[in-house]
Scaffold this active site. Structure first.
Site, PDB file in Angstrom:
ATOM      1  N   GLY A 102      10.760   0.591  10.811  1.00 46.72           N
ATOM      2  CA  GLY A 102      10.601   1.853  10.102  1.00 46.72           C
ATOM      3  C   GLY A 102      10.558   1.560   8.613  1.00 46.72           C
ATOM      4  CE  LYS A 123       6.628   3.772  16.586  1.00 44.27           C
ATOM      5  NZ  LYS A 123       6.888   4.645  15.413  1.00 44.27           N
ATOM      6  N   GLY A 138      25.148   2.461   2.658  1.00 41.39           N
ATOM      7  CA  GLY A 138      25.290   2.959   1.301  1.00 41.39           C
ATOM      8  C   GLY A 138      24.075   3.723   0.832  1.00 41.39           C
ATOM      9  CB  ALA A 195      12.720   2.815   2.265  1.00 39.02           C
ATOM     10  CE  LYS A 211      23.747   8.715   5.116  1.00 38.17           C
ATOM     11  NZ  LYS A 211      22.275   8.722   5.085  1.00 38.17           N
ATOM     12  CG  ASN A 233      19.237  13.267   7.916  1.00 36.09           C
ATOM     13  OD1 ASN A 233      19.392  13.518   9.101  1.00 36.09           O
ATOM     14  ND2 ASN A 233      19.131  12.021   7.467  1.00 36.09           N
ATOM     15  CD  GLU A 269      19.270   7.813  13.385  1.00 34.39           C
ATOM     16  OE1 GLU A 269      19.986   8.414  14.231  1.00 34.39           O
ATOM     17  OE2 GLU A 269      18.662   6.760  13.647  1.00 34.39           O
TER      18      GLU A 269
END
Length: 332
Positions: free
Chosen positions: A9, A32, A135, A139, A190, A255, A280
Protein backbone atom coordinates in the site's frame (compact mmCIF):
# COMPACT_ATOMS: atom_id res chain seq x y z
CA UNK A 1 21.18 -6.20 4.14
CA UNK A 2 18.51 -8.02 2.16
CA UNK A 3 14.98 -7.19 3.31
CA UNK A 4 11.66 -8.85 2.49
CA UNK A 5 8.69 -6.50 2.57
CA UNK A 6 5.05 -7.64 2.81
CA UNK A 7 2.35 -5.25 1.63
CA UNK A 8 2.62 -2.52 -0.96
CA UNK A 9 0.00 0.00 0.00
CA UNK A 10 1.08 3.63 0.11
CA UNK A 11 2.76 3.29 3.53
CA UNK A 12 4.53 0.06 2.60
CA UNK A 13 5.85 1.53 -0.65
CA UNK A 14 6.92 4.70 1.17
CA UNK A 15 8.94 2.84 3.80
CA UNK A 16 10.39 0.42 1.25
CA UNK A 17 11.53 3.41 -0.79
CA UNK A 18 13.09 4.99 2.30
CA UNK A 19 15.05 1.82 3.02
CA UNK A 20 16.14 1.32 -0.58
CA UNK A 21 17.44 4.89 -0.64
CA UNK A 22 19.61 3.96 2.37
CA UNK A 23 21.20 1.16 0.35
CA UNK A 24 19.22 -1.87 1.48
CA UNK A 25 18.14 -4.48 -1.09
CA UNK A 26 14.38 -5.14 -0.93
CA UNK A 27 12.07 -7.74 -2.42
CA UNK A 28 8.53 -6.42 -1.96
CA UNK A 29 5.49 -8.69 -1.98
CA UNK A 30 1.93 -7.80 -2.95
CA UNK A 31 -1.10 -9.93 -3.79
CA UNK A 32 -1.82 -7.77 -6.85
CA UNK A 33 0.01 -8.80 -10.02
CA UNK A 34 -0.95 -5.62 -11.87
CA UNK A 35 0.50 -3.49 -9.07
CA UNK A 36 3.73 -5.51 -8.98
CA UNK A 37 4.11 -5.13 -12.75
CA UNK A 38 3.43 -1.41 -12.61
CA UNK A 39 5.90 -0.82 -9.76
CA UNK A 40 8.63 -2.82 -11.51
CA UNK A 41 8.10 -0.80 -14.67
CA UNK A 42 7.54 2.71 -13.34
CA UNK A 43 8.78 2.66 -9.70
CA UNK A 44 5.83 4.98 -9.02
CA UNK A 45 2.94 4.00 -6.73
CA UNK A 46 -0.57 4.92 -7.97
CA UNK A 47 -1.40 6.43 -4.56
CA UNK A 48 1.80 8.52 -4.53
CA UNK A 49 2.03 10.06 -8.01
CA UNK A 50 5.16 12.00 -8.85
CA UNK A 51 7.46 10.09 -6.49
CA UNK A 52 9.82 7.66 -8.20
CA UNK A 53 11.49 5.11 -5.92
CA UNK A 54 15.27 4.83 -6.12
CA UNK A 55 17.57 2.02 -5.10
CA UNK A 56 17.44 -1.77 -5.24
CA UNK A 57 13.73 -2.65 -5.22
CA UNK A 58 12.00 -5.63 -6.80
CA UNK A 59 8.24 -6.23 -6.65
CA UNK A 60 6.63 -9.67 -6.80
CA UNK A 61 3.51 -11.72 -6.00
CA UNK A 62 5.71 -14.69 -5.06
CA UNK A 63 5.82 -14.78 -1.26
CA UNK A 64 8.70 -17.24 -1.18
CA UNK A 65 10.80 -14.85 -3.27
CA UNK A 66 10.31 -12.15 -0.62
CA UNK A 67 11.39 -14.51 2.15
CA UNK A 68 14.29 -16.43 0.65
CA UNK A 69 17.72 -15.10 1.65
CA UNK A 70 16.14 -12.14 3.47
CA UNK A 71 17.84 -11.09 6.70
CA UNK A 72 14.88 -9.03 7.88
CA UNK A 73 11.13 -9.07 7.20
CA UNK A 74 8.84 -6.02 7.37
CA UNK A 75 5.06 -5.99 7.04
CA UNK A 76 2.56 -3.29 6.09
CA UNK A 77 -0.63 -5.25 5.42
CA UNK A 78 -4.15 -4.59 6.73
CA UNK A 79 -5.19 -5.51 10.27
CA UNK A 80 -7.78 -7.97 8.99
CA UNK A 81 -5.31 -9.47 6.53
CA UNK A 82 -2.37 -9.86 8.90
CA UNK A 83 -3.10 -13.31 10.31
CA UNK A 84 -3.85 -14.90 6.89
CA UNK A 85 -0.62 -13.42 5.47
CA UNK A 86 1.44 -14.67 8.41
CA UNK A 87 -0.13 -18.11 8.02
CA UNK A 88 1.25 -18.11 4.48
CA UNK A 89 4.66 -17.05 5.80
CA UNK A 90 4.54 -19.89 8.31
CA UNK A 91 3.67 -22.36 5.54
CA UNK A 92 6.87 -21.40 3.69
CA UNK A 93 8.95 -22.37 6.73
CA UNK A 94 9.93 -21.29 10.28
CA UNK A 95 10.65 -17.57 10.63
CA UNK A 96 14.27 -17.28 11.75
CA UNK A 97 14.75 -13.57 11.04
CA UNK A 98 13.44 -10.41 12.76
CA UNK A 99 9.94 -9.23 11.83
CA UNK A 100 9.24 -5.50 12.03
CA UNK A 101 5.56 -4.59 11.93
CA UNK A 102 4.13 -1.28 10.77
CA UNK A 103 0.39 -2.03 10.60
CA UNK A 104 -1.85 -0.39 13.20
CA UNK A 105 -4.87 -2.16 14.60
CA UNK A 106 -6.43 -4.56 17.09
CA UNK A 107 -7.63 -7.92 15.85
CA UNK A 108 -11.36 -8.51 16.08
CA UNK A 109 -12.41 -11.37 18.31
CA UNK A 110 -9.06 -11.97 19.98
CA UNK A 111 -8.50 -8.35 21.07
CA UNK A 112 -4.78 -8.79 20.35
CA UNK A 113 -2.51 -5.98 19.21
CA UNK A 114 -0.88 -6.92 15.93
CA UNK A 115 2.58 -7.82 17.31
CA UNK A 116 0.84 -10.36 19.54
CA UNK A 117 -1.12 -11.68 16.55
CA UNK A 118 2.25 -12.37 14.93
CA UNK A 119 3.50 -14.22 18.01
CA UNK A 120 0.33 -16.28 18.29
CA UNK A 121 0.43 -17.16 14.59
CA UNK A 122 4.14 -17.84 14.17
CA UNK A 123 4.81 -19.31 17.61
CA UNK A 124 6.10 -18.01 20.98
CA UNK A 125 9.70 -18.57 19.91
CA UNK A 126 9.53 -15.51 17.63
CA UNK A 127 8.69 -13.02 20.42
CA UNK A 128 12.26 -11.75 20.72
CA UNK A 129 12.30 -11.24 16.94
CA UNK A 130 9.17 -9.04 16.73
CA UNK A 131 9.60 -5.27 16.44
CA UNK A 132 7.18 -2.44 15.74
CA UNK A 133 7.20 0.98 14.07
CA UNK A 134 4.42 3.49 14.75
CA UNK A 135 3.73 7.18 15.13
CA UNK A 136 2.60 10.26 13.21
CA UNK A 137 3.61 9.96 9.58
CA UNK A 138 1.76 10.35 6.27
CA UNK A 139 3.24 8.48 3.31
CA UNK A 140 2.63 11.54 1.12
CA UNK A 141 4.95 13.58 3.37
CA UNK A 142 7.55 11.01 4.41
CA UNK A 143 8.27 10.08 0.79
CA UNK A 144 8.98 13.77 0.11
CA UNK A 145 11.56 13.76 2.92
CA UNK A 146 9.58 16.19 5.06
CA UNK A 147 10.77 16.06 8.71
CA UNK A 148 8.96 13.28 10.58
CA UNK A 149 9.40 11.69 14.02
CA UNK A 150 7.99 8.28 14.94
CA UNK A 151 8.54 5.51 17.51
CA UNK A 152 10.30 2.16 17.29
CA UNK A 153 9.54 -0.63 19.73
CA UNK A 154 10.25 -4.33 20.35
CA UNK A 155 10.07 -6.99 23.02
CA UNK A 156 13.85 -7.42 22.94
CA UNK A 157 16.09 -4.41 23.75
CA UNK A 158 18.63 -5.27 21.05
CA UNK A 159 15.98 -5.49 18.36
CA UNK A 160 14.49 -2.22 19.64
CA UNK A 161 17.69 -0.39 18.78
CA UNK A 162 17.92 -2.22 15.44
CA UNK A 163 14.44 -0.97 14.49
CA UNK A 164 15.49 2.61 15.20
CA UNK A 165 18.80 2.32 13.34
CA UNK A 166 17.35 0.69 10.23
CA UNK A 167 14.66 3.29 9.63
CA UNK A 168 16.33 6.49 10.83
CA UNK A 169 17.36 8.99 8.15
CA UNK A 170 18.21 12.71 8.31
CA UNK A 171 14.50 13.48 7.87
CA UNK A 172 12.89 10.41 9.50
CA UNK A 173 13.71 10.28 13.21
CA UNK A 174 12.85 7.13 15.18
CA UNK A 175 12.63 7.32 18.98
CA UNK A 176 12.93 4.05 20.97
CA UNK A 177 10.17 3.05 23.38
CA UNK A 178 10.15 -0.38 25.02
CA UNK A 179 6.40 -0.26 25.81
CA UNK A 180 5.36 -2.10 22.64
CA UNK A 181 1.78 -2.61 23.82
CA UNK A 182 1.32 1.08 24.61
CA UNK A 183 2.84 2.07 21.26
CA UNK A 184 0.52 -0.36 19.44
CA UNK A 185 -2.65 0.70 21.27
CA UNK A 186 -2.00 4.36 20.52
CA UNK A 187 -1.50 3.70 16.82
CA UNK A 188 -4.61 1.55 16.58
CA UNK A 189 -7.16 3.50 18.59
CA UNK A 190 -6.43 6.97 17.23
CA UNK A 191 -8.02 5.93 13.92
CA UNK A 192 -11.42 5.70 15.61
CA UNK A 193 -11.14 9.23 16.98
CA UNK A 194 -10.06 10.46 13.55
CA UNK A 195 -13.36 9.19 12.10
CA UNK A 196 -15.16 11.18 14.79
CA UNK A 197 -13.16 14.31 13.93
CA UNK A 198 -13.95 13.87 10.24
CA UNK A 199 -17.64 13.75 11.12
CA UNK A 200 -17.19 16.86 13.23
CA UNK A 201 -15.57 18.65 10.28
CA UNK A 202 -18.29 17.53 7.88
CA UNK A 203 -21.04 18.81 10.15
CA UNK A 204 -19.30 22.19 10.45
CA UNK A 205 -19.06 21.99 14.24
CA UNK A 206 -15.85 24.01 14.48
CA UNK A 207 -12.37 23.60 15.90
CA UNK A 208 -13.48 23.70 19.52
CA UNK A 209 -15.48 20.50 19.08
CA UNK A 210 -12.53 18.76 17.39
CA UNK A 211 -10.27 19.80 20.26
CA UNK A 212 -12.74 18.26 22.69
CA UNK A 213 -12.96 15.06 20.66
CA UNK A 214 -9.19 14.68 20.49
CA UNK A 215 -8.75 15.35 24.21
CA UNK A 216 -11.52 13.03 25.33
CA UNK A 217 -10.48 10.54 22.67
CA UNK A 218 -6.97 10.43 24.08
CA UNK A 219 -8.53 9.83 27.49
CA UNK A 220 -10.41 6.80 26.09
CA UNK A 221 -7.27 5.46 24.43
CA UNK A 222 -5.23 5.85 27.61
CA UNK A 223 -7.88 4.16 29.79
CA UNK A 224 -8.06 1.06 27.59
CA UNK A 225 -4.29 0.87 27.17
CA UNK A 226 -3.64 1.18 30.90
CA UNK A 227 -6.26 -1.51 31.58
CA UNK A 228 -4.11 -3.73 29.35
CA UNK A 229 -0.97 -3.01 31.36
CA UNK A 230 0.51 -0.24 29.20
CA UNK A 231 2.30 2.81 30.55
CA UNK A 232 0.07 5.89 30.60
CA UNK A 233 2.97 8.16 29.58
CA UNK A 234 3.43 6.22 26.33
CA UNK A 235 0.05 7.51 25.17
CA UNK A 236 1.21 11.10 25.78
CA UNK A 237 4.04 10.63 23.27
CA UNK A 238 4.42 10.36 19.53
CA UNK A 239 2.62 7.03 19.17
CA UNK A 240 -0.34 8.30 21.18
CA UNK A 241 -1.01 12.03 21.24
CA UNK A 242 1.28 12.71 18.26
CA UNK A 243 -0.38 10.18 15.96
CA UNK A 244 -3.81 11.21 17.23
CA UNK A 245 -3.24 14.88 16.42
CA UNK A 246 -1.96 14.12 12.92
CA UNK A 247 -4.73 11.71 11.97
CA UNK A 248 -7.51 13.88 13.41
CA UNK A 249 -6.51 17.11 11.69
CA UNK A 250 -5.97 16.43 8.00
CA UNK A 251 -7.85 15.27 4.92
CA UNK A 252 -4.74 13.24 4.04
CA UNK A 253 -5.98 10.82 6.72
CA UNK A 254 -8.31 8.27 5.15
CA UNK A 255 -10.04 7.78 8.55
CA UNK A 256 -10.75 11.53 8.76
CA UNK A 257 -12.00 11.54 5.15
CA UNK A 258 -14.17 8.50 5.86
CA UNK A 259 -15.94 10.32 8.69
CA UNK A 260 -16.33 13.45 6.59
CA UNK A 261 -17.82 11.52 3.65
CA UNK A 262 -20.46 9.95 5.87
CA UNK A 263 -21.77 13.44 6.68
CA UNK A 264 -22.23 14.07 2.95
CA UNK A 265 -24.89 11.37 2.67
CA UNK A 266 -22.64 8.43 1.79
CA UNK A 267 -23.11 5.10 3.52
CA UNK A 268 -20.06 3.62 5.24
CA UNK A 269 -19.57 1.24 2.31
CA UNK A 270 -19.88 4.04 -0.23
CA UNK A 271 -17.40 6.15 1.74
CA UNK A 272 -14.97 3.22 1.93
CA UNK A 273 -15.31 2.58 -1.81
CA UNK A 274 -14.71 6.24 -2.64
CA UNK A 275 -11.52 6.30 -0.58
CA UNK A 276 -10.36 3.14 -2.33
CA UNK A 277 -8.15 1.96 0.55
CA UNK A 278 -8.80 0.19 3.84
CA UNK A 279 -10.15 2.45 6.60
CA UNK A 280 -8.55 0.84 9.64
CA UNK A 281 -10.65 2.77 12.16
CA UNK A 282 -13.82 1.12 10.88
CA UNK A 283 -12.29 -2.31 11.58
CA UNK A 284 -10.66 -1.38 14.88
CA UNK A 285 -13.76 0.21 16.41
CA UNK A 286 -15.31 -3.27 16.50
CA UNK A 287 -12.34 -4.86 18.28
CA UNK A 288 -11.89 -1.85 20.60
CA UNK A 289 -15.53 -2.02 21.67
CA UNK A 290 -15.27 -5.78 22.23
CA UNK A 291 -12.18 -5.25 24.37
CA UNK A 292 -13.67 -2.33 26.32
CA UNK A 293 -16.73 -4.37 27.22
CA UNK A 294 -14.54 -7.29 28.32
CA UNK A 295 -12.44 -5.00 30.53
CA UNK A 296 -15.39 -2.83 31.68
CA UNK A 297 -13.78 0.34 30.32
CA UNK A 298 -16.16 3.11 29.21
CA UNK A 299 -15.41 4.35 25.65
CA UNK A 300 -18.35 6.55 24.60
CA UNK A 301 -16.74 7.99 21.44
CA UNK A 302 -15.76 4.53 20.21
CA UNK A 303 -19.27 3.24 20.94
CA UNK A 304 -20.87 6.11 19.03
CA UNK A 305 -18.63 5.58 15.98
CA UNK A 306 -19.57 1.90 16.03
CA UNK A 307 -23.25 2.89 16.10
CA UNK A 308 -22.79 5.18 13.08
CA UNK A 309 -20.87 2.65 10.97
CA UNK A 310 -22.70 -0.55 11.84
CA UNK A 311 -26.11 0.46 13.18
CA UNK A 312 -27.06 3.37 10.89
CA UNK A 313 -27.06 6.08 13.55
CA UNK A 314 -27.12 9.52 11.91
CA UNK A 315 -24.00 11.61 12.64
CA UNK A 316 -25.95 14.58 14.03
CA UNK A 317 -27.87 12.32 16.40
CA UNK A 318 -24.54 10.85 17.49
CA UNK A 319 -23.22 14.31 18.35
CA UNK A 320 -26.32 15.05 20.39
CA UNK A 321 -25.93 11.75 22.25
CA UNK A 322 -22.35 12.60 23.22
CA UNK A 323 -23.21 16.13 24.33
CA UNK A 324 -26.16 14.96 26.45
CA UNK A 325 -24.15 12.44 28.48
CA UNK A 326 -24.08 13.00 32.23
CA UNK A 327 -21.29 15.39 33.23
CA UNK A 328 -18.57 13.97 35.48
CA UNK A 329 -15.45 15.46 36.95
CA UNK A 330 -12.54 15.42 34.49
CA UNK A 331 -10.02 12.76 35.53
CA UNK A 332 -6.85 12.35 33.47
Amino acid sequence: MKIGYLGMGAWGFCLASLLAAKGYELTCWTTKQALADRLNQTREHPSLPGHIAKGNLHFTTDLKAALIQSELLIESVTSAGLRPVLEKVKAVGPLNIPLIMTSKGIEQGSGLILPDVAIQTLGPQVKSQVGFLSGPGFAEEVIRNLPTSVVGSAYDPNLLMTVCQIFTTPTFRVYPNADIHGVAFGGALKNIIAIACGICEGLGLGNSSKAALMTRGLHEIRKLAVAQGCKAETLNGLSGMGDLFLTCSSFISRNFRFGHLMTQGLTPKEAQDKIGMVVEGAYTCVSALQLSEKLNVSMPITKIIHEIIYKDMKPQIAVNALMERAIKEEHL
